[in-house]
Design a protein around this motif. Structure first.
Motif, PDB file in Angstrom:
ATOM      1  N   MET A  11      -9.712  -3.631   8.863  1.00 43.26           N
ATOM      2  CA  MET A  11     -10.950  -4.078   9.492  1.00 43.26           C
ATOM      3  C   MET A  11     -11.153  -5.582   9.370  1.00 43.26           C
ATOM      4  SD  MET A  11     -12.385  -1.398  10.815  1.00 43.26           S
ATOM      5  CE  MET A  11     -14.014  -2.073  11.107  1.00 43.26           C
ATOM      6  N   HIS A  12     -10.555  -6.170   8.320  1.00 41.29           N
ATOM      7  CA  HIS A  12     -10.712  -7.607   8.071  1.00 41.29           C
ATOM      8  C   HIS A  12      -9.320  -8.215   7.906  1.00 41.29           C
ATOM      9  CE1 HIS A  12     -15.002  -6.840   7.420  1.00 41.29           C
ATOM     10  NE2 HIS A  12     -14.611  -5.774   6.762  1.00 41.29           N
ATOM     11  N   PRO A  13      -8.554  -8.297   8.983  1.00 41.51           N
ATOM     12  CA  PRO A  13      -7.150  -8.689   8.898  1.00 41.51           C
ATOM     13  C   PRO A  13      -6.940 -10.136   8.481  1.00 41.51           C
ATOM     14  CG  PRO A  13      -7.856  -8.572  11.192  1.00 41.51           C
ATOM     15  CD  PRO A  13      -8.990  -8.030  10.378  1.00 41.51           C
ATOM     16  N   LYS A  14      -5.932 -10.337   7.662  1.00 44.90           N
ATOM     17  CA  LYS A  14      -5.458 -11.658   7.278  1.00 44.90           C
ATOM     18  C   LYS A  14      -4.022 -11.809   7.783  1.00 44.90           C
ATOM     19  CE  LYS A  14      -9.103 -12.846   4.763  1.00 44.90           C
ATOM     20  NZ  LYS A  14      -9.017 -13.092   3.316  1.00 44.90           N
ATOM     21  N   PRO A  15      -3.516 -13.035   7.915  1.00 46.04           N
ATOM     22  CA  PRO A  15      -2.148 -13.222   8.429  1.00 46.04           C
ATOM     23  C   PRO A  15      -1.076 -12.583   7.555  1.00 46.04           C
ATOM     24  CG  PRO A  15      -3.397 -15.271   8.560  1.00 46.04           C
ATOM     25  CD  PRO A  15      -4.239 -14.315   7.776  1.00 46.04           C
ATOM     26  N   VAL A  16      -1.349 -12.457   6.247  1.00 46.25           N
ATOM     27  CA  VAL A  16      -0.376 -11.876   5.320  1.00 46.25           C
ATOM     28  C   VAL A  16      -1.034 -10.707   4.587  1.00 46.25           C
ATOM     29  CG1 VAL A  16       1.164 -12.281   3.364  1.00 46.25           C
ATOM     30  CG2 VAL A  16       0.718 -14.128   5.005  1.00 46.25           C
ATOM     31  N   ALA A  17      -0.409  -9.544   4.635  1.00 44.64           N
ATOM     32  CA  ALA A  17      -0.885  -8.362   3.915  1.00 44.64           C
ATOM     33  C   ALA A  17       0.151  -7.980   2.869  1.00 44.64           C
ATOM     34  CB  ALA A  17      -1.126  -7.203   4.872  1.00 44.64           C
ATOM     35  N   ILE A  18      -0.303  -7.780   1.631  1.00 40.08           N
ATOM     36  CA  ILE A  18       0.605  -7.511   0.518  1.00 40.08           C
ATOM     37  C   ILE A  18       0.185  -6.217  -0.161  1.00 40.08           C
ATOM     38  CG2 ILE A  18       1.434  -8.367  -1.708  1.00 40.08           C
ATOM     39  CD1 ILE A  18       0.993 -11.205  -0.583  1.00 40.08           C
ATOM     40  N   LEU A  19       1.156  -5.311  -0.338  1.00 38.24           N
ATOM     41  CA  LEU A  19       0.867  -4.009  -0.924  1.00 38.24           C
ATOM     42  C   LEU A  19       1.866  -3.717  -2.039  1.00 38.24           C
ATOM     43  CD1 LEU A  19       0.756  -3.686   2.529  1.00 38.24           C
ATOM     44  CD2 LEU A  19      -0.656  -1.792   1.761  1.00 38.24           C
ATOM     45  N   ASP A  20       1.358  -3.509  -3.240  1.00 33.65           N
ATOM     46  CA  ASP A  20       2.197  -3.261  -4.414  1.00 33.65           C
ATOM     47  C   ASP A  20       2.141  -1.775  -4.763  1.00 33.65           C
ATOM     48  OD1 ASP A  20       3.684  -3.383  -6.690  1.00 33.65           O
ATOM     49  OD2 ASP A  20       2.419  -4.837  -7.733  1.00 33.65           O
ATOM     50  N   GLU A  21       3.233  -1.065  -4.509  1.00 29.57           N
ATOM     51  CA  GLU A  21       3.335   0.376  -4.770  1.00 29.57           C
ATOM     52  C   GLU A  21       2.109   1.128  -4.209  1.00 29.57           C
ATOM     53  OE1 GLU A  21       5.916   1.787  -5.723  1.00 29.57           O
ATOM     54  OE2 GLU A  21       7.091   0.351  -6.856  1.00 29.57           O
ATOM     55  N   PRO A  22       1.844   1.010  -2.929  1.00 30.50           N
ATOM     56  CA  PRO A  22       0.616   1.582  -2.361  1.00 30.50           C
ATOM     57  C   PRO A  22       0.579   3.110  -2.347  1.00 30.50           C
ATOM     58  CG  PRO A  22       2.049   0.791  -0.615  1.00 30.50           C
ATOM     59  CD  PRO A  22       2.657   0.337  -1.898  1.00 30.50           C
ATOM     60  N   THR A  23       1.739   3.764  -2.517  1.00 31.47           N
ATOM     61  CA  THR A  23       1.750   5.221  -2.452  1.00 31.47           C
ATOM     62  C   THR A  23       2.017   5.875  -3.806  1.00 31.47           C
ATOM     63  OG1 THR A  23       4.117   5.247  -1.885  1.00 31.47           O
ATOM     64  CG2 THR A  23       2.545   5.172  -0.064  1.00 31.47           C
ATOM     65  N   ALA A  24       2.058   5.085  -4.876  1.00 29.57           N
ATOM     66  CA  ALA A  24       2.345   5.645  -6.196  1.00 29.57           C
ATOM     67  C   ALA A  24       1.243   6.598  -6.628  1.00 29.57           C
ATOM     68  CB  ALA A  24       2.495   4.521  -7.216  1.00 29.57           C
ATOM     69  N   ASN A  25       1.636   7.732  -7.163  1.00 24.68           N
ATOM     70  CA  ASN A  25       0.720   8.722  -7.736  1.00 24.68           C
ATOM     71  C   ASN A  25      -0.217   9.355  -6.711  1.00 24.68           C
ATOM     72  OD1 ASN A  25       1.742   8.069 -10.356  1.00 24.68           O
ATOM     73  ND2 ASN A  25       0.362   6.292 -10.401  1.00 24.68           N
ATOM     74  N   LEU A  26       0.149   9.317  -5.432  1.00 25.63           N
ATOM     75  CA  LEU A  26      -0.684   9.929  -4.398  1.00 25.63           C
ATOM     76  C   LEU A  26      -0.075  11.258  -3.951  1.00 25.63           C
ATOM     77  CD1 LEU A  26      -1.553   6.877  -2.121  1.00 25.63           C
ATOM     78  CD2 LEU A  26      -2.833   7.776  -4.056  1.00 25.63           C
TER      79      LEU A  26
END
Length: 225
Positions: free
Chosen positions: A169-184
């Protein structure tokens, strides 16, 4: 003293929101008080749009590299360049123009609506990612559900979905995700993965993950082992 020494950095506003490239050269990094370096002689040229997968065993420096790319850590050895500018300017640019999500997302005290839209008042005919309906269906008060204590009213998967929606919803030029699916759970993972790939069609997305799906769709794979 910086003014007197003529070491003033270029105003960040000159290129705010404009992204022409991120490059890392001769980067080594060690945390204060530690004799051991986490990163050693890293050289990377990132695409302006696309998915970059960062791989490596635990302790290989994945999270450290992502924090440097997010402007959370300032490189002391080597060069982190955005749009050809030097470290200090690039550090400030990345801090302003990147969004960051890890496996322990932050939830604001306030309504569910505020956590997604960052606005206190509801707006008619709001557009939001469809996957949020999975959460709304479980909440009797809908968007006005009150959240507190870092979202203790939500499951880990729901927190991840809300944080991902906020990034969209609030996009930035760079998106960074660290282990976004861990433990899900598997169901939440199946929702999140395609959304991350979709994000990478419009901006630079840097992901540290063990999910095998990313290997097949990544534009660039960085292996820190």
């Amino acid at each position: 003293m910086p003014v007197l020494d003529n070491q003033v950095q270029p105003p960040l506003e000159e290129a705010k929101g404009v992204f022409n490239g991120l490059e890392i050269t001769d980067l080594s990094f060690g945390y204060p008080g530690s004799l051991q370096k986490v990163l050693h002689d890293i050289h990377l040229t990132f695409p302006t749009i696309g998915l970059v997968l960062v791989k490596g065993i635990s302790g290989s420096g994945k999270s450290t590299l992502l924090k440097i790319c997010a402007g959370s850590l300032l490189a002391q050895e080597g060069r982190v360049s955005v749009n050809g500018q030097e470290n200090e300017w690039s550090y400030r640019w990345l801090k302003e123009n990147s969004s960051y999500m890890n496996q322990y997302p932050f939830i604001f005290d306030g309504t569910l609506h505020y956590n997604v839209f960052l606005e206190k008042e509801a707006v008619k005919e709001e557009v939001y990612p469809d996957f949020l309906n999975k959460i709304l269906a479980k909440k009797e008060e809908g968007w006005q559900t009150r959240l507190s204590h870092n979202g203790k009213q939500l499951s880990g998967g729901e927190k991840q979905l809300i944080t991902l929606a906020r990034m969209m919803m609030h996009p930035k030029p760079v998106a960074i995700l660290d282990e976004p699916t861990a433990n899900l759970d598997t169901g939440t993972v199946e929702i999140i993965l395609p959304q991350i790939v979709k994000l990478a069609r419009e901006r630079l997305v840097i992901v540290a993950s063990h999910e095998k799906m990313f290997d097949t769709v990544a534009d660039l794979i960085v292996n820190l082992n």
